[in-house]
Design an enzyme around this catalytic site. Structure first.
Site, PDB file in Angstrom:
ATOM      1  N   TYR A  30      52.545  42.388  29.834  1.00 25.56           N
ATOM      2  CA  TYR A  30      53.939  43.171  31.084  1.00 25.56           C
ATOM      3  C   TYR A  30      54.399  42.795  32.368  1.00 25.56           C
ATOM      4  O   TYR A  30      55.341  43.415  33.366  1.00 25.56           O
ATOM      5  CB  TYR A  30      53.487  44.621  31.322  1.00 25.56           C
ATOM      6  CG  TYR A  30      52.572  45.271  30.586  1.00 25.56           C
ATOM      7  CD1 TYR A  30      53.182  45.542  28.786  1.00 25.56           C
ATOM      8  CD2 TYR A  30      51.296  45.387  30.658  1.00 25.56           C
ATOM      9  CE1 TYR A  30      52.304  46.396  28.450  1.00 25.56           C
ATOM     10  CE2 TYR A  30      50.503  46.035  29.491  1.00 25.56           C
ATOM     11  CZ  TYR A  30      51.428  46.524  28.348  1.00 25.56           C
ATOM     12  OH  TYR A  30      50.596  47.682  27.517  1.00 25.56           O
ATOM     13  N   CYS A  71      43.803  28.770  26.697  1.00 22.24           N
ATOM     14  CA  CYS A  71      44.109  27.622  26.551  1.00 22.24           C
ATOM     15  C   CYS A  71      46.105  27.608  26.083  1.00 22.24           C
ATOM     16  O   CYS A  71      46.438  27.364  24.857  1.00 22.24           O
ATOM     17  CB  CYS A  71      44.325  26.525  25.803  1.00 22.24           C
ATOM     18  SG  CYS A  71      42.265  26.158  25.936  1.00 22.24           S
ATOM     19  N   GLU A  72      46.327  28.465  27.047  1.00 21.80           N
ATOM     20  CA  GLU A  72      47.810  28.847  26.753  1.00 21.80           C
ATOM     21  C   GLU A  72      48.986  28.940  28.105  1.00 21.80           C
ATOM     22  O   GLU A  72      47.839  29.481  28.734  1.00 21.80           O
ATOM     23  CB  GLU A  72      48.183  30.018  26.491  1.00 21.80           C
ATOM     24  CG  GLU A  72      48.110  31.368  25.661  1.00 21.80           C
ATOM     25  CD  GLU A  72      48.244  31.967  24.853  1.00 21.80           C
ATOM     26  OE1 GLU A  72      49.231  32.252  24.740  1.00 21.80           O
ATOM     27  OE2 GLU A  72      47.378  32.165  23.651  1.00 21.80           O
TER      28      GLU A  72
HETATM   29  N1  LLP Z   1      49.514  60.341  26.677  1.00 19.14           N
HETATM   30  C1  LLP Z   1      50.272  59.354  26.509  1.00 19.14           C
HETATM   31  C2  LLP Z   1      50.573  60.147  24.463  1.00 19.14           C
HETATM   32  C3  LLP Z   1      50.044  58.325  26.383  1.00 19.14           C
HETATM   33  O1  LLP Z   1      50.216  57.423  24.770  1.00 19.14           O
HETATM   34  C4  LLP Z   1      49.887  57.722  27.197  1.00 19.14           C
HETATM   35  C5  LLP Z   1      49.914  56.127  27.821  1.00 19.14           C
HETATM   36  C6  LLP Z   1      49.132  58.604  27.926  1.00 19.14           C
HETATM   37  C7  LLP Z   1      49.074  59.875  27.658  1.00 19.14           C
HETATM   38  C8  LLP Z   1      48.695  57.932  29.755  1.00 19.14           C
HETATM   39  O2  LLP Z   1      49.487  57.571  30.262  1.00 19.14           O
HETATM   40  P1  LLP Z   1      49.186  57.301  31.461  1.00 19.14           P
HETATM   41  O3  LLP Z   1      49.277  58.195  32.396  1.00 19.14           O
HETATM   42  O4  LLP Z   1      48.203  56.030  31.412  1.00 19.14           O
HETATM   43  O5  LLP Z   1      50.109  56.787  31.988  1.00 19.14           O
HETATM   44  N2  LLP Z   1      48.656  49.565  28.323  1.00 19.14           N
HETATM   45  C9  LLP Z   1      49.892  50.177  29.660  1.00 19.14           C
HETATM   46  C10 LLP Z   1      50.236  51.566  29.286  1.00 19.14           C
HETATM   47  C11 LLP Z   1      49.748  51.915  27.987  1.00 19.14           C
HETATM   48  C12 LLP Z   1      50.271  53.064  28.660  1.00 19.14           C
HETATM   49  C13 LLP Z   1      50.671  53.685  26.546  1.00 19.14           C
HETATM   50  N3  LLP Z   1      49.787  55.610  26.772  1.00 19.14           N
HETATM   51  C14 LLP Z   1      49.196  49.228  30.481  1.00 19.14           C
HETATM   52  O6  LLP Z   1      48.138  48.714  31.080  1.00 19.14           O
HETATM   53  O7  LLP Z   1      50.335  49.645  31.412  1.00 19.14           O
END
Ligand code: LLP
Length: 414
Positions: free
Chosen positions: A331, A356-357
């Site tokens: 991201y 290695c990238e």
């Molecule tokens: N509820 C649902 C239905 C979700 O899909 C998510 C996150 C959350 C709650 C929690 O969201 P938060 O409060 O953590 O923003 N890997 C990405 C973030 C992916 C979030 C996916 N869904 C990153 O590293 O930024």
């Protein structure tokens, strides 16, 4: 209000007030390091603000995808947090951590049959349904198990959250949730599904949201939909679920650009006033925060392996890589880097890992101490959320281990 476990005092780096060099020098890097104090501060802050601003009780369903370490879950469970899970394995993990089934919701666009079976067998609060086909399958599986599935429909409000495109979920371009009209017609047809009970509605338009405006519009849609559903069914609901998504500051000085938890709760309370107090259409408010609860409580700890300079660049090669912390690669996410000694003079470094990238780059042209040398510790901060949980064994590297600093100063491997 935010709480950072990291600070400098008299030039040396502290984590929750304790000197990092003496704490961490003997642990094999790279590894994740969490502070229980900071974690508790966030869990309590969330509960307190909900209590302060909302006219009815709130239940916080921590989103396990952010970090599913069982010891951290036990800490959150003891604070009465519930869980938002998106796989059978996360559901099982939440149960293993002692989170009661009636405080677990299961979201996600693609639940497998065995995952639905486990959810029904465990008697969780709600399966959050994201398509008509899923509704049919849940009804059929519940019939086979002679159970009644408690469900909520997830609204796709066609309002994209203001965030990175890969984590924005609220528009029709995205695979998530159901359009309002589809939910309304499903509600009219609900009598055909004798093994489901609609107990709420949910919505989640993205993660690391940088403004409240889109959430406000989406929540208005959710509230008007819950009114229509209540009229059609002549009933009230157990809950309205506002999802997760609240952003945290990653860059220095970013805090002032983000909405605070207090502003968020005030907005929710104001938007939902008629549903919560006027018509009393729901008994509870649910939230599904992940990042907000754990991001700041964790850091990825790494060591400098080598420095290397060419005509154009200074590289700092460390022993952590994109398999340990994927967010910068995936991201272009910023994670602030703290070194054990405070910089008086800096050099611009590209901080990279051994993989290695070229994508294995944590940051470019980052000013870091000119005194950095082989063996020095580097802490990638705010990595408690979506750090270890997104790590992999790419290049056959080990998945990083995790350690927790207890409030009494002891460190445990978790
Ligand atoms: N509820 C649902 C239905 C979700 O899909 C998510 C996150 C959350 C709650 C929690 O969201 P938060 O409060 O953590 O923003 N890997 C990405 C973030 C992916 C979030 C996916 N869904 C990153 O590293 O930024």
């Amino acid at each position: 209000m935010h709480f950072s476990p990291l600070s400098y005092h008299d030039g040396s780096l502290l984590f929750e007030g304790r000197p990092v060099e003496t704490l961490l020098n003997n642990i094999k890097t790279p590894f994740y390091f969490y502070g229980e104090k900071t974690l508790l501060q966030y869990a309590r802050h969330f509960k307190d603000e909900a209590k302060k601003h909302l006219p009815i009780p709130a239940q916080i369903h921590y989103a396990l995808k952010a970090n599913s370490n069982i010891e951290l879950l036990k800490i959150l469970q003891a604070e009465n947090l519930g869980a938002d899970v998106v796989s059978g394995a996360e559901l099982q993990r939440a149960l293993d951590a002692g989170i009661p089934a009636h405080k677990i919701v299961f979201s996600g666009v693609g639940k497998r049959d065995d995952e639905i079976q486990l959810a029904l067998k465990s008697n969780i609060l709600s399966l959050n349904v994201e398509s008509l086909e899923e509704l049919k399958v849940i009804d059929a599986i519940a019939a086979q198990q002679k159970a009644t599935a408690q469900i909520a429909f997830r609204l796709n409000p066609n309002i994209a959250g203001n965030t990175h495109e890969k984590i924005s979920t609220g528009s029709m371009q995205h695979k998530f949730g159901m359009p309002k009209e589809e939910i309304l017609s499903a509600v009219e047809e609900l009598h055909r599904y004798s093994h489901v009970k609609l107990i709420g509605l949910s919505c989640h338009i993205g993660s690391q949201l940088s403004s409240l405006k889109e959430s406000q519009l989406a929540f208005q849609e959710l509230c008007s939909l819950i009114k229509l559903c209540a009229q059609k069914l002549n009933t009230t609901f157990e809950f309205i679920d506002f999802g997760g998504g609240l952003g945290v500051p990653y860059r220095p000085l970013e805090e002032s650009e983000l909405s605070s938890l207090e502003e968020y709760m005030k907005m929710v309370s104001q938007v939902a006033e008629s549903v919560l107090i006027g018509e009393r259409l729901v008994k509870k408010v649910l939230f599904e925060p992940g990042r907000f609860i754990v991001a700041k409580a964790g850091a990825l700890v790494s060591k400098v392996l080598f420095r290397k300079t060419n005509q154009q660049k200074n590289f700092l090669i460390c022993d952590a890589a994109m398999n340990d912390l994927l967010r910068p690669t995936l991201y272009q996410a910023y994670h602030h880097i703290w070194s054990t000694s405070e910089a008086s003079k800096t050099i611009s470094y590209d901080v990279v890992g051994p993989i290695c990238e070229t994508g294995d780059t944590f940051c470019k042209d980052r000013p870091l101490s000119e005194r950095l040398k082989r063996g020095d510790l580097l802490l990638f901060s705010d990595a408690g959320a979506y750090g270890r949980s997104m790590s992999s064994s790419y290049n056959l590297r080990e998945i990083p281990e995790e350690y927790l600093l207890r409030p009494d100063g002891s460190i445990v491997k978790i």
